[in-house]
Design a protein around this motif. Structure first.
Motif, PDB file in Angstrom:
ATOM      1  N   GLN A 131      -1.532  60.867  -0.366  1.00 56.28           N
ATOM      2  CA  GLN A 131       0.058  61.351  -0.563  1.00 56.28           C
ATOM      3  C   GLN A 131       1.028  60.394   0.216  1.00 56.28           C
ATOM      4  O   GLN A 131       2.161  60.391   0.157  1.00 56.28           O
ATOM      5  N   GLU A 132       0.368  59.368   1.270  1.00 60.16           N
ATOM      6  CA  GLU A 132       1.113  58.911   2.112  1.00 60.16           C
ATOM      7  C   GLU A 132       1.502  57.671   1.360  1.00 60.16           C
ATOM      8  O   GLU A 132       2.347  56.948   1.637  1.00 60.16           O
ATOM      9  N   PHE A 133       0.871  57.300   0.035  1.00 59.69           N
ATOM     10  CA  PHE A 133       1.484  56.078  -0.322  1.00 59.69           C
ATOM     11  C   PHE A 133       2.471  56.154  -1.646  1.00 59.69           C
ATOM     12  O   PHE A 133       2.543  57.087  -2.424  1.00 59.69           O
ATOM     13  N   SER A 134       3.813  55.667  -1.195  1.00 58.10           N
ATOM     14  CA  SER A 134       4.973  55.867  -1.968  1.00 58.10           C
ATOM     15  C   SER A 134       5.582  54.635  -2.134  1.00 58.10           C
ATOM     16  O   SER A 134       5.428  53.507  -1.235  1.00 58.10           O
ATOM     17  N   ILE A 135       6.685  54.428  -2.968  1.00 65.58           N
ATOM     18  CA  ILE A 135       7.704  53.337  -3.095  1.00 65.58           C
ATOM     19  C   ILE A 135       8.368  53.157  -1.754  1.00 65.58           C
ATOM     20  O   ILE A 135       8.951  54.322  -1.097  1.00 65.58           O
ATOM     21  N   ASP A 136       8.127  51.910  -1.205  1.00 68.75           N
ATOM     22  CA  ASP A 136       8.964  51.878  -0.100  1.00 68.75           C
ATOM     23  C   ASP A 136      10.595  52.102  -0.327  1.00 68.75           C
ATOM     24  O   ASP A 136      10.937  51.622  -1.482  1.00 68.75           O
ATOM     25  N   SER A 137      11.438  52.543   0.704  1.00 68.49           N
ATOM     26  CA  SER A 137      12.768  52.451   0.561  1.00 68.49           C
ATOM     27  C   SER A 137      13.333  51.185   0.391  1.00 68.49           C
ATOM     28  O   SER A 137      12.968  50.343   1.033  1.00 68.49           O
ATOM     29  N   LYS A 138      14.485  51.212  -0.363  1.00 68.04           N
ATOM     30  CA  LYS A 138      15.018  49.845  -0.600  1.00 68.04           C
ATOM     31  C   LYS A 138      15.721  49.371   0.701  1.00 68.04           C
ATOM     32  O   LYS A 138      16.215  50.228   1.427  1.00 68.04           O
ATOM     33  N   LYS A 139      15.647  48.161   0.939  1.00 71.07           N
ATOM     34  CA  LYS A 139      16.284  47.641   2.241  1.00 71.07           C
ATOM     35  C   LYS A 139      17.704  47.690   2.215  1.00 71.07           C
ATOM     36  O   LYS A 139      18.239  47.469   1.183  1.00 71.07           O
ATOM     37  N   ILE A 140      18.399  47.939   3.300  1.00 70.35           N
ATOM     38  CA  ILE A 140      19.878  47.720   3.687  1.00 70.35           C
ATOM     39  C   ILE A 140      20.073  46.616   4.642  1.00 70.35           C
ATOM     40  O   ILE A 140      19.461  46.689   5.573  1.00 70.35           O
ATOM     41  N   LEU A 141      20.769  45.508   4.136  1.00 73.35           N
ATOM     42  CA  LEU A 141      21.069  44.263   5.173  1.00 73.35           C
ATOM     43  C   LEU A 141      22.849  44.659   5.413  1.00 73.35           C
ATOM     44  O   LEU A 141      23.377  44.779   4.409  1.00 73.35           O
ATOM     45  N   ILE A 189      30.993  37.918  -6.653  1.00 76.04           N
ATOM     46  CA  ILE A 189      29.719  37.065  -6.629  1.00 76.04           C
ATOM     47  C   ILE A 189      28.380  37.982  -6.277  1.00 76.04           C
ATOM     48  O   ILE A 189      27.385  37.443  -6.542  1.00 76.04           O
ATOM     49  N   PHE A 190      28.741  38.857  -5.213  1.00 73.20           N
ATOM     50  CA  PHE A 190      27.411  39.706  -4.954  1.00 73.20           C
ATOM     51  C   PHE A 190      26.983  40.434  -6.059  1.00 73.20           C
ATOM     52  O   PHE A 190      25.733  40.406  -6.313  1.00 73.20           O
ATOM     53  N   GLN A 191      27.801  40.875  -7.091  1.00 72.62           N
ATOM     54  CA  GLN A 191      27.243  41.513  -8.270  1.00 72.62           C
ATOM     55  C   GLN A 191      26.676  40.494  -9.128  1.00 72.62           C
ATOM     56  O   GLN A 191      25.476  40.748  -9.451  1.00 72.62           O
ATOM     57  N   LYS A 192      27.150  39.121  -9.058  1.00 73.38           N
ATOM     58  CA  LYS A 192      26.472  38.033  -9.946  1.00 73.38           C
ATOM     59  C   LYS A 192      24.979  37.588  -9.372  1.00 73.38           C
ATOM     60  O   LYS A 192      24.079  37.580 -10.071  1.00 73.38           O
ATOM     61  N   ALA A 193      24.988  37.886  -8.161  1.00 70.78           N
ATOM     62  CA  ALA A 193      23.523  37.713  -7.311  1.00 70.78           C
ATOM     63  C   ALA A 193      22.588  38.914  -7.176  1.00 70.78           C
ATOM     64  O   ALA A 193      21.723  38.877  -7.039  1.00 70.78           O
ATOM     65  N   GLY A 194      23.142  40.076  -7.934  1.00 72.96           N
ATOM     66  CA  GLY A 194      22.210  41.363  -8.089  1.00 72.96           C
ATOM     67  C   GLY A 194      22.301  42.034  -6.596  1.00 72.96           C
ATOM     68  O   GLY A 194      21.387  42.725  -6.445  1.00 72.96           O
ATOM     69  N   LEU A 195      23.117  41.820  -5.735  1.00 66.95           N
ATOM     70  CA  LEU A 195      23.332  42.509  -4.558  1.00 66.95           C
ATOM     71  C   LEU A 195      24.184  43.647  -4.760  1.00 66.95           C
ATOM     72  O   LEU A 195      25.446  43.584  -5.132  1.00 66.95           O
ATOM     73  N   LYS A 196      23.742  44.688  -4.460  1.00 68.65           N
ATOM     74  CA  LYS A 196      24.523  46.222  -4.756  1.00 68.65           C
ATOM     75  C   LYS A 196      25.362  46.309  -3.232  1.00 68.65           C
ATOM     76  O   LYS A 196      24.728  46.563  -2.326  1.00 68.65           O
ATOM     77  N   LEU A 197      26.714  46.296  -3.600  1.00 71.13           N
ATOM     78  CA  LEU A 197      27.468  46.527  -2.255  1.00 71.13           C
ATOM     79  C   LEU A 197      27.702  48.122  -2.281  1.00 71.13           C
ATOM     80  O   LEU A 197      28.513  48.656  -2.860  1.00 71.13           O
ATOM     81  N   ILE A 198      27.157  48.752  -1.042  1.00 71.03           N
ATOM     82  CA  ILE A 198      27.181  49.983  -0.848  1.00 71.03           C
ATOM     83  C   ILE A 198      28.194  50.441   0.064  1.00 71.03           C
ATOM     84  O   ILE A 198      28.796  51.510   0.296  1.00 71.03           O
ATOM     85  N   GLN A 248      22.612  46.931  -0.813  1.00 69.04           N
ATOM     86  CA  GLN A 248      21.081  47.462  -1.030  1.00 69.04           C
ATOM     87  C   GLN A 248      20.337  46.450  -1.529  1.00 69.04           C
ATOM     88  O   GLN A 248      20.797  46.142  -2.598  1.00 69.04           O
ATOM     89  N   ILE A 249      19.215  46.165  -1.294  1.00 68.08           N
ATOM     90  CA  ILE A 249      18.483  44.987  -1.488  1.00 68.08           C
ATOM     91  C   ILE A 249      17.298  45.539  -2.400  1.00 68.08           C
ATOM     92  O   ILE A 249      16.333  46.569  -1.894  1.00 68.08           O
ATOM     93  N   PRO A 250      17.086  45.147  -3.681  1.00 68.60           N
ATOM     94  CA  PRO A 250      16.067  45.702  -4.633  1.00 68.60           C
ATOM     95  C   PRO A 250      14.491  45.248  -3.988  1.00 68.60           C
ATOM     96  O   PRO A 250      14.458  44.158  -3.187  1.00 68.60           O
ATOM     97  N   ASN A 251      13.503  45.994  -4.116  1.00 67.09           N
ATOM     98  CA  ASN A 251      12.137  45.671  -3.714  1.00 67.09           C
ATOM     99  C   ASN A 251      11.645  44.266  -4.296  1.00 67.09           C
ATOM    100  O   ASN A 251      10.803  43.768  -3.596  1.00 67.09           O
ATOM    101  N   SER A 252      12.258  43.931  -5.374  1.00 73.77           N
ATOM    102  CA  SER A 252      11.710  42.793  -6.006  1.00 73.77           C
ATOM    103  C   SER A 252      12.257  41.396  -5.241  1.00 73.77           C
ATOM    104  O   SER A 252      11.654  40.168  -5.326  1.00 73.77           O
ATOM    105  N   ARG A 253      13.343  41.597  -4.581  1.00 77.24           N
ATOM    106  CA  ARG A 253      13.765  40.430  -3.613  1.00 77.24           C
ATOM    107  C   ARG A 253      13.178  40.208  -2.315  1.00 77.24           C
ATOM    108  O   ARG A 253      13.648  40.617  -1.235  1.00 77.24           O
ATOM    109  N   LYS A 254      12.095  39.845  -2.415  1.00 78.72           N
ATOM    110  CA  LYS A 254      11.157  39.472  -1.151  1.00 78.72           C
ATOM    111  C   LYS A 254      11.832  38.641  -0.162  1.00 78.72           C
ATOM    112  O   LYS A 254      11.422  38.217   1.113  1.00 78.72           O
ATOM    113  N   ASP A 255      12.660  37.723  -0.880  1.00 84.10           N
ATOM    114  CA  ASP A 255      13.165  36.622  -0.256  1.00 84.10           C
ATOM    115  C   ASP A 255      14.614  37.038   0.799  1.00 84.10           C
ATOM    116  O   ASP A 255      15.010  36.056   1.485  1.00 84.10           O
ATOM    117  N   LEU A 256      14.832  38.141   0.460  1.00 88.74           N
ATOM    118  CA  LEU A 256      16.328  38.481   1.261  1.00 88.74           C
ATOM    119  C   LEU A 256      15.843  39.350   2.547  1.00 88.74           C
ATOM    120  O   LEU A 256      15.585  40.520   2.364  1.00 88.74           O
TER     121      LEU A 256
END
Length: 650
Positions: free
Chosen positions: A300-310, A330-339, A349-357
């Motif tokens: 039960q402890e294993f779950s998808i990590d919450s998306k990062k907020i930078l 340009i933020f939209q173009k880079a796949g960065l969601k402005l919340i 809001q940074i997607p989990n796939s972007r480990k480099d951010l």
């Protein structure tokens, strides 16, 4: 990655994007196009495929997967991704629901695990039949530069290229419903027998799955994605996830190079889709049937990590990129969601796939990629006056003085050998070696070594000075002082023979130096107990009970004295009493000289002794306009008084 523009046209709406625009846009954001090739479509001689070999940056390994690559292309060019399956899914929803209901009757067998960060899922394929893979799968694999095997392995390679997940293929002769399976960490070296007969030596710390606490049937970090043989009718497909980026359990992998490379492409949110894609293709293409038993870790402890907020400060766009106006597209173009955004901040809001951010500067770099590095205006440093502290000015003045007088500056290590210690030496608690075990108490030992080495090599008078700190322990307290020391031979510019006045001439350099700092009257004491100085040819310099320093000849016990024909002088002065505020520099008064040279004439006159000299002076001055001075040099008496005059004309 080698990708076809024709394929991109099929999955997205490229509109009228030209090849040049496509390549320039990719190069601008760091996706370098290394090679362009053309090939004819099979059976279609009119059509041509243009292939682009794209170089993926090291920090964007997610782009090596088709799913994320297509998303990146869509964001870069503001295209529309044609999700054909999503459209058909609505039409065949009733069939899908029927299929989903069948899986609700699956029997579940839990693989016990004491670890909270590992997820494993296994499904068995029965009645396996090895058919040829469809042509569309072979073409898609060719698009990824993957050789087609023309069997079920093509499906596994396709899912790996699309989603990144690799599956472990096991002959399920060990898996039965009656046995118990558990995750375990090895505490000693054990052997693991692969299906092809090879043996792997597993190190302590490796996490494995055991059956009934005996045989190892699966290893975390080891992926066997090839079918052992095609003689068996049943195969077990196992998929496992572990967050290798953070490695919370500190596991050791079987093959670190392969495992890390593959595991870094895996993201938790894709586990479900990749498994669905694989099982759907197996059933649709009738490679086999799914046995209604599933094996998985129930944690039960294993779950998808919450998306990062930078967050990102707006002022940093000006500080780092020299940009006044921010383009939010340009933020939209880079796949960065402005919340959220405030007057000073942006929140993304940074997607989990972007480990480099991970940091604010990463967001700024991502923004700059889409602008283009060549499009920035330069940020030139502002011109400003440099103000040096008083101590720095003091050192500058000292260096200039000694350099003008023929010295060379030396910088030595502040650590010294263990053998040169004294009662006041300071020792390190954990020195690297005996040669660097205690702090220096004087600058002179290293200066004497430097002088000796240079003298033996060149036999030329090399005169050195050094400005640095010395340390000593006195009355159970540590004292730190800055001193200037030097070693030299006099004279500097000629080879005059030794004389009794040479010692005073050499000390004249130190006198000139002290005079610069306002010391005109000081006491010279003959008795010096410093070990490096000559006992009878050295002095202690004092001013109102303040010891300014020492000066004298080098002690006769040093070996260098036997090589040198001239005396060697050394000095050490305390910088604490040589302050910049006391520095004295006389003002040079400018005097204009005459454009014409001075003329001096010697004249002799015979005059009567009754004539007064003052009358002669007035007579000459009134008749000579350009006469400056009159000097009476000598007069003597023969019969009459004869006077000798010297006249100076200007």
């Amino acid at each position: 990655m080698d990708y076809s523009l024709n394929n991109l046209n099929k999955v997205s709406n490229l509109k009228e994007l030209t090849l040049r625009e496509f390549i320039n846009s990719l190069n601008l954001i760091g996706l370098e196009v290394d090679e362009i090739s053309q090939e004819k479509e099979s059976n279609k001689f009119i059509l041509e495929n243009i292939n682009c070999l794209i170089k993926i940056p090291a920090n964007r390994q997610d782009l090596s997967l088709e799913t994320y690559f297509l998303q990146e292309i869509v964001l870069i060019f503001f295209l529309e991704l044609l999700n054909i399956w999503n459209r058909f899914q609505k039409k065949y929803l009733f069939l899908l629901k029927k299929k989903y209901l069948q899986t609700s009757h699956y029997k579940t067998i839990v693989i016990n695990s004491s670890f909270s960060k590992i997820l494993t899922y296994a499904v068995e394929i029965t009645d396996f039949k090895n058919f040829s893979s469809p042509i569309w799968i072979q073409k898609k694999l060719k698009n990824f530069k993957i050789t087609s095997n023309n069997n079920i392995q093509d499906i596994f390679n396709l899912v790996i290229a699309e989603w990144g997940y690799e599956f472990n293929i096991i002959i399920p002769n060990s898996f039965t419903e009656q046995k118990k399976y558990v995750f375990e960490r090895l505490t000693k070296i054990e052997s693991f027998y692969e299906e092809n007969g090879k043996i792997q030596k597993l190190l302590p710390g490796t996490i494995v799955i055991r059956e009934d606490n005996q045989k190892i049937i699966s290893v975390l970090g080891f992926v066997n994605s090839t079918f052992p043989n095609f003689n068996s009718s049943n195969y077990l497909i196992e998929i496992c996830f572990y967050e290798i980026e953070t490695n919370p359990l500190f596991i050791s992998l079987v093959n670190p190079k392969t495992a890390l490379k593959n595991f870094r492409k895996i993201f938790l949110e894709n586990l479900k889709f990749s498994l669905q894609r694989l099982l759907s293709l197996i059933e649709i293409l009738e490679y086999g049937k799914l046995k209604p038993i599933k094996y998985f870790t129930k944690n039960q402890e294993f779950s998808i990590d919450s998306k990062k907020i930078l967050f990102l400060e707006k002022k940093n766009f000006k500080n780092f990129l020299n940009i006044e106006k921010i383009d939010e597209k340009i933020f939209q173009k880079a796949g960065l969601k402005l919340i959220c955004k405030t007057q000073k901040l942006y929140f993304f809001q940074i997607p989990n796939s972007r480990k480099d951010l991970e940091r604010e500067i990463d967001l700024i770099e991502e923004y700059s990629r889409y602008i283009g590095y060549k499009n920035f205006t330069e940020i030139l440093p502002k011109k400003q006056r440099t103000f040096y502290p008083e101590k720095t000015k003091q050192i500058f003045l000292m260096k200039d003085f000694f350099l003008i007088h023929g010295f060379h500056e030396v910088i030595n290590n502040s650590m010294q050998d263990f053998s040169s210690n004294t009662l006041s030496s300071l020792f390190l608690l954990n020195p690297l070696n005996k040669e660097l075990s205690n702090l220096r108490f004087s600058l002179l030992p290293k200066l004497i070594d430097v002088f000796s080495t240079n003298f033996r090599l060149s036999l030329i008078e090399n005169n050195f000075f050094e400005i640095g700190r010395v340390f000593k322990k006195e009355n159970e307290q540590i004292q730190e002082e800055t001193k200037v020391s030097g070693i030299f031979q006099y004279p500097f510019l000629n080879n005059q023979k030794d004389s009794s006045l040479e010692w005073f001439s050499a000390f004249g350099i130190i006198e000139s130096f002290l005079l610069k700092f306002g010391y005109q009257n000081y006491l010279k004491q003959d008795s010096v107990s410093f070990e490096f100085f000559h006992p009878t040819r050295s002095i202690l310099i004092k001013n109102n009970k303040k010891i300014l320093g020492y000066f004298g000849q080098l002690h006769p016990t040093f070996e260098i004295n036997s090589f040198s024909k001239r005396p060697i002088y050394i000095f050490e002065l305390n910088l604490s009493y040589l302050k910049y505020s006391n520095f004295y520099s006389p003002i040079n008064v400018y005097k204009e000289f005459s454009k014409y040279p001075t003329i001096i004439k010697d004249l002799s006159f015979s005059i009567d002794k009754t004539v007064e000299f003052e009358k002669i002076r007035l007579l000459i001055q009134t008749n000579c306009l350009y006469l400056k001075n009159i000097y009476f040099l000598i007069f003597f008496l023969i019969k009459k008084i004869i006077n000798l005059l010297m006249l100076e004309f200007v």
